[in-house]
Write a protein that holds these residues in place. Structure first.
Motif, PDB file in Angstrom:
ATOM      1  N   ARG A  38       0.835  -1.195   0.000  1.00 26.92           N
ATOM      2  CA  ARG A  38       0.000   0.000   0.000  1.00 26.92           C
ATOM      3  C   ARG A  38       0.878   1.256   0.000  1.00 26.92           C
ATOM      4  NH1 ARG A  38      -3.230  -0.316   5.060  1.00 26.92           N
ATOM      5  NH2 ARG A  38      -1.596   0.952   5.949  1.00 26.92           N
ATOM      6  N   VAL A  39       2.073   1.105   0.606  1.00 23.39           N
ATOM      7  CA  VAL A  39       2.964   2.245   0.768  1.00 23.39           C
ATOM      8  C   VAL A  39       3.736   2.541  -0.524  1.00 23.39           C
ATOM      9  CG1 VAL A  39       4.818   3.213   2.175  1.00 23.39           C
ATOM     10  CG2 VAL A  39       3.161   1.640   3.203  1.00 23.39           C
ATOM     11  N   THR A  40       4.224   1.488  -1.168  1.00 24.18           N
ATOM     12  CA  THR A  40       4.894   1.670  -2.456  1.00 24.18           C
ATOM     13  C   THR A  40       4.716   0.440  -3.324  1.00 24.18           C
ATOM     14  OG1 THR A  40       7.005   1.991  -3.590  1.00 24.18           O
ATOM     15  CG2 THR A  40       7.097   0.933  -1.447  1.00 24.18           C
ATOM     16  N   GLN A  41       4.641   0.666  -4.634  1.00 23.56           N
ATOM     17  CA  GLN A  41       4.503  -0.463  -5.554  1.00 23.56           C
ATOM     18  C   GLN A  41       5.801  -0.720  -6.304  1.00 23.56           C
ATOM     19  OE1 GLN A  41       1.656   1.997  -5.670  1.00 23.56           O
ATOM     20  NE2 GLN A  41       1.149   0.726  -3.907  1.00 23.56           N
ATOM     21  N   GLU A  42       6.878  -0.089  -5.826  1.00 21.27           N
ATOM     22  CA  GLU A  42       8.159  -0.321  -6.463  1.00 21.27           C
ATOM     23  C   GLU A  42       9.029  -1.190  -5.578  1.00 21.27           C
ATOM     24  OE1 GLU A  42      10.500   2.852  -8.192  1.00 21.27           O
ATOM     25  OE2 GLU A  42       8.588   3.924  -8.422  1.00 21.27           O
ATOM     26  N   VAL A  43       9.453  -2.308  -6.126  1.00 19.94           N
ATOM     27  CA  VAL A  43      10.162  -3.289  -5.310  1.00 19.94           C
ATOM     28  C   VAL A  43      11.439  -2.694  -4.712  1.00 19.94           C
ATOM     29  CG1 VAL A  43      11.398  -5.481  -5.389  1.00 19.94           C
ATOM     30  CG2 VAL A  43       9.188  -5.268  -6.509  1.00 19.94           C
ATOM     31  N   ALA A  44      12.222  -1.970  -5.524  1.00 19.85           N
ATOM     32  CA  ALA A  44      13.490  -1.424  -5.024  1.00 19.85           C
ATOM     33  C   ALA A  44      13.233  -0.453  -3.880  1.00 19.85           C
ATOM     34  CB  ALA A  44      14.246  -0.738  -6.157  1.00 19.85           C
ATOM     35  N   MET A  45      12.221   0.398  -4.062  1.00 22.23           N
ATOM     36  CA  MET A  45      11.864   1.367  -3.037  1.00 22.23           C
ATOM     37  C   MET A  45      11.385   0.663  -1.774  1.00 22.23           C
ATOM     38  SD  MET A  45      11.544   4.382  -1.999  1.00 22.23           S
ATOM     39  CE  MET A  45      11.493   5.706  -3.200  1.00 22.23           C
ATOM     40  N   MET A  46      10.645  -0.401  -1.968  1.00 22.07           N
ATOM     41  CA  MET A  46      10.107  -1.159  -0.850  1.00 22.07           C
ATOM     42  C   MET A  46      11.245  -1.739   0.008  1.00 22.07           C
ATOM     43  SD  MET A  46       7.298  -4.113  -1.319  1.00 22.07           S
ATOM     44  CE  MET A  46       5.931  -4.243  -0.199  1.00 22.07           C
ATOM     45  N   LEU A  47      12.219  -2.348  -0.687  1.00 20.17           N
ATOM     46  CA  LEU A  47      13.329  -2.977   0.036  1.00 20.17           C
ATOM     47  C   LEU A  47      14.169  -1.925   0.756  1.00 20.17           C
ATOM     48  CD1 LEU A  47      14.429  -5.749  -2.503  1.00 20.17           C
ATOM     49  CD2 LEU A  47      12.987  -5.960  -0.472  1.00 20.17           C
ATOM     50  N   GLU A  48      14.382  -0.794   0.090  1.00 20.84           N
ATOM     51  CA  GLU A  48      15.181   0.274   0.698  1.00 20.84           C
ATOM     52  C   GLU A  48      14.484   0.822   1.948  1.00 20.84           C
ATOM     53  OE1 GLU A  48      16.328   3.276  -2.218  1.00 20.84           O
ATOM     54  OE2 GLU A  48      16.662   4.635  -0.519  1.00 20.84           O
ATOM     55  N   SER A  49      13.155   1.027   1.816  1.00 21.73           N
ATOM     56  CA  SER A  49      12.416   1.612   2.933  1.00 21.73           C
ATOM     57  C   SER A  49      12.294   0.658   4.113  1.00 21.73           C
ATOM     58  CB  SER A  49      11.015   2.025   2.488  1.00 21.73           C
ATOM     59  OG  SER A  49      11.091   2.849   1.363  1.00 21.73           O
ATOM     60  N   VAL A  50      12.087  -0.608   3.826  1.00 25.53           N
ATOM     61  CA  VAL A  50      11.917  -1.558   4.928  1.00 25.53           C
ATOM     62  C   VAL A  50      13.237  -1.684   5.693  1.00 25.53           C
ATOM     63  CG1 VAL A  50      12.458  -3.767   3.766  1.00 25.53           C
ATOM     64  CG2 VAL A  50      10.711  -3.686   5.560  1.00 25.53           C
ATOM     65  N   ASP A  51      14.340  -1.538   4.981  1.00 30.26           N
ATOM     66  CA  ASP A  51      15.648  -1.549   5.613  1.00 30.26           C
ATOM     67  C   ASP A  51      15.793  -0.343   6.540  1.00 30.26           C
ATOM     68  OD1 ASP A  51      18.021  -2.990   5.875  1.00 30.26           O
ATOM     69  OD2 ASP A  51      19.098  -1.566   4.574  1.00 30.26           O
ATOM     70  N   LYS A  52      15.284   0.804   6.083  1.00 31.84           N
ATOM     71  CA  LYS A  52      15.324   2.014   6.919  1.00 31.84           C
ATOM     72  C   LYS A  52      14.483   1.817   8.170  1.00 31.84           C
ATOM     73  CE  LYS A  52      16.393   5.555   3.507  1.00 31.84           C
ATOM     74  NZ  LYS A  52      15.781   6.296   2.405  1.00 31.84           N
ATOM     75  N   GLY A  53      13.343   1.114   8.025  1.00 29.50           N
ATOM     76  CA  GLY A  53      12.483   0.824   9.165  1.00 29.50           C
ATOM     77  C   GLY A  53      13.219  -0.016  10.197  1.00 29.50           C
ATOM     78  N   LEU A  54      13.959  -1.004   9.701  1.00 30.10           N
ATOM     79  CA  LEU A  54      14.738  -1.853  10.596  1.00 30.10           C
ATOM     80  C   LEU A  54      15.780  -1.012  11.342  1.00 30.10           C
ATOM     81  CD1 LEU A  54      15.902  -4.510  11.709  1.00 30.10           C
ATOM     82  CD2 LEU A  54      17.110  -4.806   9.546  1.00 30.10           C
ATOM     83  N   TYR A  55      16.420  -0.116  10.605  1.00 33.30           N
ATOM     84  CA  TYR A  55      17.455   0.745  11.195  1.00 33.30           C
ATOM     85  C   TYR A  55      16.860   1.630  12.299  1.00 33.30           C
ATOM     86  CZ  TYR A  55      21.093   4.260  11.620  1.00 33.30           C
ATOM     87  OH  TYR A  55      22.047   5.100  12.117  1.00 33.30           O
ATOM     88  N   LYS A  56      15.654   2.133  12.017  1.00 34.04           N
ATOM     89  CA  LYS A  56      14.977   2.981  12.981  1.00 34.04           C
ATOM     90  C   LYS A  56      14.655   2.202  14.266  1.00 34.04           C
ATOM     91  CE  LYS A  56      11.148   6.220  12.830  1.00 34.04           C
ATOM     92  NZ  LYS A  56       9.914   6.507  12.099  1.00 34.04           N
ATOM     93  N   ALA A  57      14.197   0.938  14.089  1.00 30.42           N
ATOM     94  CA  ALA A  57      13.889   0.103  15.248  1.00 30.42           C
ATOM     95  C   ALA A  57      15.142  -0.139  16.085  1.00 30.42           C
ATOM     96  CB  ALA A  57      13.284  -1.224  14.790  1.00 30.42           C
TER      97      ALA A  57
END
Lengths: 130, 566
Positions: B532-551
């Motif tokens: 729902r947040v992004t339909q681009e796979v590369a963007m998705m992987l980059e962002s989820v990695d940022k989420g992990l970093y934030k946690a």
């Protein structure tokens, strides 16, 4: 417990050897009264007059198979509530569920054990009417 | 009381008398069947001759089908299981031919004649079981726990294996001496034996003991698989293991997760997904015959009689194996194999050709142009399923080697990354939201430094197992690298994904990990994102990695949802 007991069984099977073994098993071991037919058509014609307590149908038979006979019988008011058991060599669970959805109370796999056939049928019948 | 019909039916003869009388009649009928069997088979052969030469071919075919159908039923009833099975196969082939005698008749003729010959052979070997004790078909396959018998004289290793297998849900019995082997097989009824090779009695004493036990079991129809373990690496030991029908061999020190995978594969006959086969042949009668044979053996079959539809069916069913006729109208099997091989994602599927072709050149070309093997028609109804099964099994374990991570058994980096891509494509088609989780073990370096790498590996395996156990079968779990994991959750909203991962984190935090020095706990941090947040796979992987970093940054042991791409 149900009020009535299992006495009369209408049985349709086209293979002569299986037919006579099942007939012997049910008559000699179970003491039931049997009406034996060679296919679904015969069973349908005999059913109303015989007024069975239970109907036992082979699935694969020439000139009207078991499932068709069941559907036809369900349309006859006197037979609508008589428990039906199918017999078949194919025993995939999925198919069993299909036959139950058609209204059969259960399915007996072929080859069956002739020594325990009548007990099996008695148990299934009691479970269905009890 | 339900089992005593004399209560419900009056005038019953004495039950034991009835039973004896009935048994006597049954025996007489079985004898009659046996005596009459050769004549029945001769009649079948005669009617078959009529079909081929007579004027009323189609009428004779109907009679023939009828005769074979009756034989199938009677043979099964009188304890001739093999005859009944083979007769049913012939019945199915004949049924497929009725009304379509034209096109493939020559080829089917040879198949039918082969099968009639084989019926005669099988009939000669007699009934497999007496009537009264005949194996009655079961409606339900009750799934029971798999029983594993461990034969290992090294006490410590024996305990370790017992504990690990027990952990993974197996019922385990362990034996330390060869003398106890026979009795424990009899009492424990194992589904698999795990045996060491070397015992005080001799270098190969374990193999010999297992071999002699297996040889004594000749009456038992289902085989008992054996896995050997040994300190010996040499070919002689491995060869001895093969000769004792050992199906796998693990040298010490034992790679437990590889052993577990192997055992899972060998014992999973009912639990694991059945093998999926696609059969491509323009002859419908033969297709229904093959379908019966393979399904009867427990495989799933999808069929194609029009080669134009082959790619659709293959893509839809993702088969473990393709079984294909060489000669078809519109395009040959060899051409179709080449078309299939043009697709990268289909290149791993074995293609087995089926043909009456005796020409070696054609067989050579078939294998050269993308086929893996060649089977000749007429097919042997009893060998075919075994051949296909073993080919499918090999293909599956090869492909699992390519997509699985060695340490944890999870999907590897490449596969799990592709899975995100695949899921995105599916989500675009279905419109369903899916989520991706990236998680990382907290302070993993400290675990390794404090307790050693063996314990560190145990933690990773433990978390892997925990994730798989607590997620759905359709979810995909992969090891992304080091102590980093990725999870793909199809048809799952961001909110649901977050709450599932939070629950897992909470539970996993309570798991006790054991080290020699002390027991300890481990947590992880995770980022979650959805389509729902992004339909681009590369963007998705980059962002989820940022989420992990934030946690991680916010103190670890927590889950961060990415609701907007940054």
């Amino acid at each position: 417990m149900s009020a009535s007991s299992l006495t009369k069984i209408l049985y349709a099977e086209d293979e002569p050897d299986i037919q006579s073994i099942a007939q012997m098993a049910l008559e000699m071991m179970g003491g039931y009264t049997l009406k034996v037919c060679n296919n679904g058509q015969e069973a349908l014609e005999a059913a109303e007059a015989f007024a069975p307590d239970l109907i036992l149908l082979d699935v694969m038979m020439p000139s009207m198979d078991g499932p068709t006979a069941l559907q036809e019988m369900r349309a006859i008011p006197a037979l609508a509530n008589v428990p039906v058991i199918f017999m078949t060599a194919k025993v995939q669970n999925q198919e069993v569920e299909g036959y139950k959805a058609m209204g059969a109370i259960d399915v007996i796999a072929k080859p069956f054990d002739p020594m325990t056939l009548s007990e099996t049928i008695q148990t299934l019948w009691e479970r269905a009417v009890g | 009381m339900p089992n005593d019909p004399s209560n419900t039916v009056p005038n019953m003869p004495d039950k034991n008398d009835a039973k004896a009388l009935f048994q006597a009649k049954l025996n007489a009928m079985q004898e009659t069947f046996k005596v009459g069997l050769p004549a029945r088979l001769i009649e079948i052969q005669q009617i078959w001759d009529d079909v081929q030469t007579g004027a009323d071919a189609s009428e004779s075919l109907v009679i023939l089908h009828r005769l074979v159908h009756t034989l199938t039923g009677s043979a099964g009833t009188f304890g001739y299981q093999q005859l009944s099975h083979d007769s049913r196969a012939l019945e199915i082939l004949l049924k497929g031919l009725i009304g379509h005698e034209g096109a493939n008749f020559d080829e089917s003729s040879r198949q039918i004649q082969e099968m009639i010959y084989s019926l005669v052979e099988v009939a000669r070997s007699g009934a497999e079981s007496a009537l009264s004790q005949q194996l009655v078909s079961k409606l339900d396959i009750t799934e029971s726990k798999n029983h594993i018998l461990i034969l290992e004289d090294d006490k410590e290793l024996n305990q370790l294996l017992t504990l690990q297998l027990h952990h993974f849900g197996y019922e385990v019995a362990s034996v330390e001496t060869l003398e106890d082997l026979t009795t424990s097989i009899e009492s424990f009824h194992p589904d698999l034996i795990l045996a060491d090779i070397t015992f005080p009695e001799g270098d190969f004493a374990g193999i010999q003991a297992v071999k002699s036990v297996l040889e004594k079991r000749t009456n038992v129809s289902d085989d008992l698989p054996v896995v050997f373990i040994s300190a010996r690496q040499d070919i002689e030991a491995r060869l001895q293991a093969v000769r004792a029908k050992g199906q796998a061999y693990f040298p010490k020190p034992i790679n437990i997760s590889a052993l577990l995978n192997q055992i899972r594969e060998m014992t999973n006959r009912f639990e694991s997904e059945p093998y999926q086969v696609v059969v491509i042949d323009d002859d419908p009668a033969l297709v229904s015959l093959i379908t019966f044979i393979l399904e009867d053996y427990g495989m799933h079959v999808a069929t194609v009689t029009d080669p134009k539809l082959a790619l659709d069916v293959i893509n839809r069913h993702k088969p473990d194996l393709i079984l294909m006729d060489v000669h078809m109208p519109w395009c040959s099997g060899i051409e179709l194999a080449q078309v299939i091989r043009q697709h990268n994602n289909l290149s791993r599927i074995p293609i087995i050709f089926l043909s009456s072709e005796m020409d070696e050149e054609v067989q050579f070309q078939a294998v050269l142009k993308g086929g893996d093997d060649f089977l000749s028609k007429p097919i042997d109804v009893n060998k075919l399923p075994k051949f296909i099964q073993s080919r499918a099994q090999r293909a599956r374990s090869l492909s699992s080697l390519m997509i699985r991570d060695g340490l944890t058994g999870l999907f590897n980096h490449t596969y799990i990354k592709d899975a995100v891509e695949t899921e995105m494509n599916r989500s675009e088609r279905t419109g369903n939201e899916f989520s991706v989780v990236m998680l990382d073990v907290d302070f993993f370096k400290k675990v390794n430094d404090t307790y050693g790498h063996t314990i560190g590996d145990q933690v990773l395996r433990g978390l892997s197992h925990f994730l798989v156990q607590h997620l759905r079968k359709t979810d995909k779990v992969g090891r992304y690298g080091g102590e980093e994991f990725m999870v793909v959750l199809p048809d799952t909203s961001l909110e649901d994904a977050v709450s599932v991962i939070r629950a897992i984190l909470e539970n996993f935090g309570e798991v006790v990990h054991h080290a020699a020095e002390k027991d300890f706990h481990v947590t992880f941090s995770a980022g979650v994102i959805s389509s729902r947040v992004t339909q681009e796979v590369a963007m998705m992987l980059e962002s989820v990695d940022k989420g992990l970093y934030k946690a991680k940054h916010n103190g670890r042991n927590q889950v961060t949802a990415i609701e907007h791409v940054l």
